[in-house]
Design an enzyme around this catalytic site. Sequence first.
Site, PDB file in Angstrom:
ATOM      1  N   LYS A   1      -5.177   5.797  -6.755  1.00 55.39           N
ATOM      2  CA  LYS A   1      -5.323   4.823  -7.849  1.00 55.39           C
ATOM      3  C   LYS A   1      -6.656   4.062  -7.844  1.00 55.39           C
ATOM      4  CE  LYS A   1      -1.364   3.188  -6.427  1.00 55.39           C
ATOM      5  NZ  LYS A   1      -0.067   2.534  -6.214  1.00 55.39           N
TER       6      LYS A   1
ATOM      7  N   ASP B   1       6.415   0.618  -2.867  1.00 58.19           N
ATOM      8  CA  ASP B   1       6.999  -0.065  -4.048  1.00 58.19           C
ATOM      9  C   ASP B   1       8.262   0.639  -4.569  1.00 58.19           C
ATOM     10  OD1 ASP B   1       5.430   2.074  -4.899  1.00 58.19           O
ATOM     11  OD2 ASP B   1       4.406   0.989  -6.501  1.00 58.19           O
TER      12      ASP B   1
HETATM   13  C1  BGC Z   1       1.121   5.989  -4.390  1.00 59.34           C
HETATM   14  C2  BGC Z   1       2.587   5.706  -4.108  1.00 59.34           C
HETATM   15  C3  BGC Z   1       3.093   4.629  -5.055  1.00 59.34           C
HETATM   16  C4  BGC Z   1       2.769   4.999  -6.499  1.00 59.34           C
HETATM   17  C5  BGC Z   1       3.237   3.938  -7.490  1.00 59.34           C
HETATM   18  C6  BGC Z   1       0.886   6.261  -5.861  1.00 59.34           C
HETATM   19  O1  BGC Z   1      -0.474   6.394  -6.118  1.00 59.34           O
HETATM   20  O2  BGC Z   1       0.678   7.096  -3.630  1.00 59.34           O
HETATM   21  O3  BGC Z   1       2.775   5.303  -2.771  1.00 59.34           O
HETATM   22  O4  BGC Z   1       4.468   4.489  -4.867  1.00 59.34           O
HETATM   23  O5  BGC Z   1       1.395   5.185  -6.655  1.00 59.34           O
HETATM   24  O6  BGC Z   1       2.640   2.713  -7.244  1.00 59.34           O
END
Ligand code: BGC
Length: 424
Positions: free
Chosen positions: A128, A164
């Site tokens: 992200k 989360d």
């Molecule tokens: C992460 C996860 C997370 C999800 C939603 C992903 O990029 O790898 O760990 O649960 O985003 O936030």
Amino acid sequence: MYREIRKMTAVIGSASVICPASPPRARPQVGDFLALDLGGTNFRVMLVKVGEDLDGQWKVDTKHKMYSIPEDAMTGTAEMLFDYIAECISDYLDQQNMKHKKLPLGFTFSFPVRHEDIDKGILLNWTKGFTASGAEGNNVVGLLREAIKRRGDFEMDVVAMVNDTVATMISCYYEDHHCEVGLIVGTGCNACYMEEMCNVELVEGEEGRMCVNTEWGAFGDTGELEDFRLEYDRVIDEGSLNPGQQLYEKMIGGKYMGELVRLVLMKMVNENLAFGGEASEKLKTKGSFETQFVSQVEGDSSDFRQTCNILRTLEMQPTLADCQAVRMACESVSTRAAGMCGAGLAAVLNRMHKHRGDDILKITVGVDGSVYKLHPAFKDKFHATVHKLTPSCEITFIQSEEGSGRGAALISAVAYKMASLIGH
Ligand code: BGC
């Protein structure tokens, strides 16, 4: 001790431990907890009061403050990022007049982690848009503890770190004991679910269930999605900070949805199918079509007033036909996301159904995330796909409110209690 903590992690992974109806193995520690939520462009600090009413039911009250994470903290060094986090906690404690208290802390950290204990997790890779160097391969709780120590103006007892999806599932379980799946469709996308222990090879024991964080955003990273990925997906991936990773997430998550639409619009311009074949410098700029625009365009009335305004802020002069084309591009991208995400959840639910052996799997899915909550059509299309693909499941979706923080605090409350029971 290691075995005990390991067992504790497994037990806390199992939702039964926080079930007030079935006998819990440890009652929660009542009191104040601090919850941190790091997973997107915002960082949240939350004070959670866990209490019990006269019937022994849990009560959870929360107060939170949101801090936006500056770009240089996201992409600088781990020390910079965690120093910023410690600074936010310090600010929040000042505001709540709680600097003097050493509170137990639950940390919702929403990135792929290899859990070694309830309070120890090694960051596998950032997602992200985060790239802070020196964090991958290291214990995230350790980085947080060190930053708090560097500041030296408050103390915290970090008791648990969770994803989360897990925090969301736990916080929804608190309202509905059929909740055994947690789903996030926000900046990123991921799900967790309760798996039979006999299928969890990494942890000893055959009895009961344990929560598995699927990290399904990484599905496709070894070629599984090649038949489905389009040229736009490839451009998104190649221009991202983590090329080749999180390919399924890049087709669904809010971090990418607006940019996917922009790429479709640019293709339409280049093929002279919209805007008279001309794009403004703004529309040509990566990231200019924000994900929230997708929701606004699809939620617009038939006069396209909102769509027109958005396009004008991008220095375009749209005709009615252009607005219709933009709406169609938005619908295509978000409908595909809903279908892809729905197929993923259906696969998880069908697996649970197969392993549990009941005629019908009665299950609740706790959901959070901006795409799911704010997009006007995503939710319905997503539900429709899941229902269509799971004929043997009776599914209830519940939307979690502040699930990340509340879930982290609930897990910490149990972990704290159990740690004191085993003299940790
Ligand atoms: C992460 C996860 C997370 C999800 C939603 C992903 O990029 O790898 O760990 O649960 O985003 O936030």
